[in-house]
Write a protein that holds these residues in place. Structure first.
Motif, short mmCIF file in Angstrom:
data_model
loop_
_atom_site.label_atom_id
_atom_site.label_comp_id
_atom_site.label_asym_id
_atom_site.label_seq_id
_atom_site.Cartn_x
_atom_site.Cartn_y
_atom_site.Cartn_z
N ARG A 14 18.16 45.47 86.76
CA ARG A 14 17.14 45.44 87.79
C ARG A 14 17.51 44.49 88.92
N LYS A 15 18.12 43.35 88.55
CA LYS A 15 18.52 42.38 89.55
C LYS A 15 19.94 42.69 89.97
N SER A 16 20.13 43.15 91.19
CA SER A 16 21.45 43.55 91.65
C SER A 16 21.61 43.23 93.12
N ILE A 17 22.86 43.26 93.59
CA ILE A 17 23.14 43.03 94.98
C ILE A 17 23.02 44.34 95.73
N ALA A 47 34.91 51.27 83.45
CA ALA A 47 34.65 51.23 82.01
C ALA A 47 33.31 50.59 81.68
N PHE A 48 32.65 50.02 82.69
CA PHE A 48 31.38 49.33 82.47
C PHE A 48 30.25 50.07 83.18
N PRO A 49 29.04 50.11 82.61
CA PRO A 49 28.63 49.37 81.42
C PRO A 49 29.08 49.98 80.11
N GLY A 50 29.57 51.23 80.14
CA GLY A 50 30.00 51.84 78.88
C GLY A 50 28.87 51.84 77.87
N THR A 57 20.73 47.39 74.36
CA THR A 57 21.30 46.62 75.46
C THR A 57 21.10 47.33 76.79
N GLY A 58 21.19 48.65 76.78
CA GLY A 58 20.97 49.41 78.00
C GLY A 58 19.53 49.31 78.49
N ARG A 59 18.60 49.38 77.55
CA ARG A 59 17.19 49.25 77.93
C ARG A 59 16.91 47.85 78.48
N ALA A 60 17.49 46.84 77.83
CA ALA A 60 17.31 45.47 78.31
C ALA A 60 17.93 45.28 79.69
N LEU A 61 19.04 45.96 79.94
CA LEU A 61 19.69 45.89 81.25
C LEU A 61 18.79 46.49 82.32
N GLN A 62 18.20 47.63 82.02
CA GLN A 62 17.29 48.28 82.97
C GLN A 62 16.04 47.44 83.22
N GLU A 63 15.59 46.74 82.19
CA GLU A 63 14.38 45.93 82.32
C GLU A 63 14.64 44.57 82.94
N GLY A 64 15.90 44.28 83.25
CA GLY A 64 16.22 43.02 83.90
C GLY A 64 16.24 41.82 82.97
N LEU A 65 16.38 42.06 81.66
CA LEU A 65 16.47 40.94 80.73
C LEU A 65 17.84 40.27 80.80
N TRP A 66 18.81 41.01 81.32
CA TRP A 66 20.14 40.46 81.60
C TRP A 66 20.75 41.31 82.71
N ASP A 185 27.69 42.57 74.04
CA ASP A 185 26.74 43.22 73.14
C ASP A 185 26.22 42.23 72.10
N ALA A 186 27.14 41.51 71.45
CA ALA A 186 26.75 40.57 70.40
C ALA A 186 25.89 39.43 70.95
N THR A 187 26.11 39.07 72.22
CA THR A 187 25.35 37.98 72.82
C THR A 187 23.98 38.45 73.27
N VAL A 188 23.94 39.56 73.99
CA VAL A 188 22.67 40.04 74.57
C VAL A 188 21.64 40.33 73.50
N ARG A 189 22.07 40.88 72.36
CA ARG A 189 21.10 41.27 71.33
C ARG A 189 20.40 40.07 70.70
N LEU A 190 20.93 38.86 70.93
CA LEU A 190 20.28 37.66 70.41
C LEU A 190 19.21 37.11 71.35
N MET A 191 19.10 37.69 72.53
CA MET A 191 18.15 37.18 73.51
C MET A 191 16.74 37.65 73.19
N PRO A 192 15.74 36.83 73.51
CA PRO A 192 14.35 37.21 73.25
C PRO A 192 14.00 38.55 73.90
N ARG A 193 13.24 39.39 73.16
CA ARG A 193 12.72 40.67 73.63
C ARG A 193 13.74 41.80 73.62
N VAL A 194 15.01 41.52 73.33
CA VAL A 194 16.00 42.59 73.33
C VAL A 194 15.91 43.42 72.06
#
Length: 275
Positions: A14-17, A47-50, A57-66, A185-194
């Motif tokens: 969600r947060k992008s340039i 090759a990203f986001p792949g 992780t994709g849903r969290a990316l769309q929601e701006g959690l990371w 992937d291993a890092t993002v899944r540890l974040m709250p709400r992911v």
């Protein structure tokens, strides 16, 4: 060398340039504030986001959690052909990524980073990635990942930018992109709400220093194999004890290195002799 403004960064989440008359540095500061951001320097930005764009992780990316940004290393290359590598000093096979080219990309990434953002080079000679590492990264403000290629990276770049070398395991791949995606992937899944259910992360393999116990679900009997009776008993204390015993058994059998570390934490190193 600055990034070619006609070829914007790939930014996901969600947060992008976005194209704007506002100076880019000011815009980056606003967009990065408060969002864990992975900046990936790579020769393969396509090759990203792949797989990172899928599932949780994709849903969290769309929601701006990371947020995820890729910097195309080729854009910082030398000359008309944007060369990024050269032959190794002293001779030898293969090519080596140039320090000056890598420095341009890293300087751009560092200038955009906000807060506590480690710099990592994905390299087969690095420290092996583990749960403690990604748990630590999840509590930082983001990460800058430099994906190695060819025969390696000029050592002076590693020294100049104090890059921490990290490896996916004791084997060699063609580049660091897969390792970068695994680390993110291993890092993002540890974040709250992911994950949704944070207890899932707390009970998984390695979270307690042990491998995870066996899991079962319906049907109760499949191909003549039944779910262990204790799991159907409803006796929570017995279920907990069974799971702990199974986690210890599997760890002892499959990962004696983890088992020794576990015993050391418990102050029972003498039991190592049983292995």
């Amino acid at each position: 060398m600055s990034h070619d403004p006609s070829r914007p960064f790939r930014a996901l989440g969600r947060k992008s340039i976005r194209p704007s008359l506002v100076p880019r540095d000011l815009m980056a500061e606003e967009d990065l504030a408060g969002v864990w951001t992975a900046q990936v320097i790579t020769l393969l930005p396509q090759a990203f986001p792949g797989v990172l764009g899928e599932s949780l992780t994709g849903r969290a990316l769309q929601e701006g959690l990371w947020a995820l940004r890729t910097l195309d290393l080729r854009e910082y290359g030398e000359g008309r052909h944007r060369n990024v590598d050269d032959t190794p000093a002293g001779g030898g096979a293969g090519m080596v990524l140039r320090a000056d080219v890598g420095a341009r990309a890293l300087s751009e990434a560092v200038s955009r980073a906000r807060g506590d953002v480690p710099r990592i080079l994905l390299s087969p000679r690095g420290r092996r990635m583990d749960q403690a590492m990604v748990r630590d990264l999840a509590h930082r403000d983001g990460v800058i990942l430099f994906c190695g290629r060819f025969e390696g990276v000029d050592e002076r770049l590693i020294e100049q930018f104090q890059l921490n070398e990290v490896s996916l395991g004791d084997f060699v791949m063609t580049g660091g992109e897969i390792a970068a995606q695994a680390l993110i992937d291993a890092t993002v899944r540890l974040m709250p709400r992911v994950l949704g259910n944070q207890h899932s992360a707390e009970e998984e393999s390695f979270s307690s220093g042990l491998l995870e116990y066996p899991q079962y679900t319906k049907p109760a009997v499949w191909e003549g194999r039944a779910i262990p009776e204790v799991l159907l008993s409803g006796h929570h204390a017995k279920i907990t004890a069974w799971r702990q015993a199974e986690a210890e058994r599997l760890t002892k059998e499959r990962r004696p290195d983890l088992w020794r570390d576990h015993l050391a934490r418990l102050g029972r190193p003498e039991e190592d002799r049983e292995l």
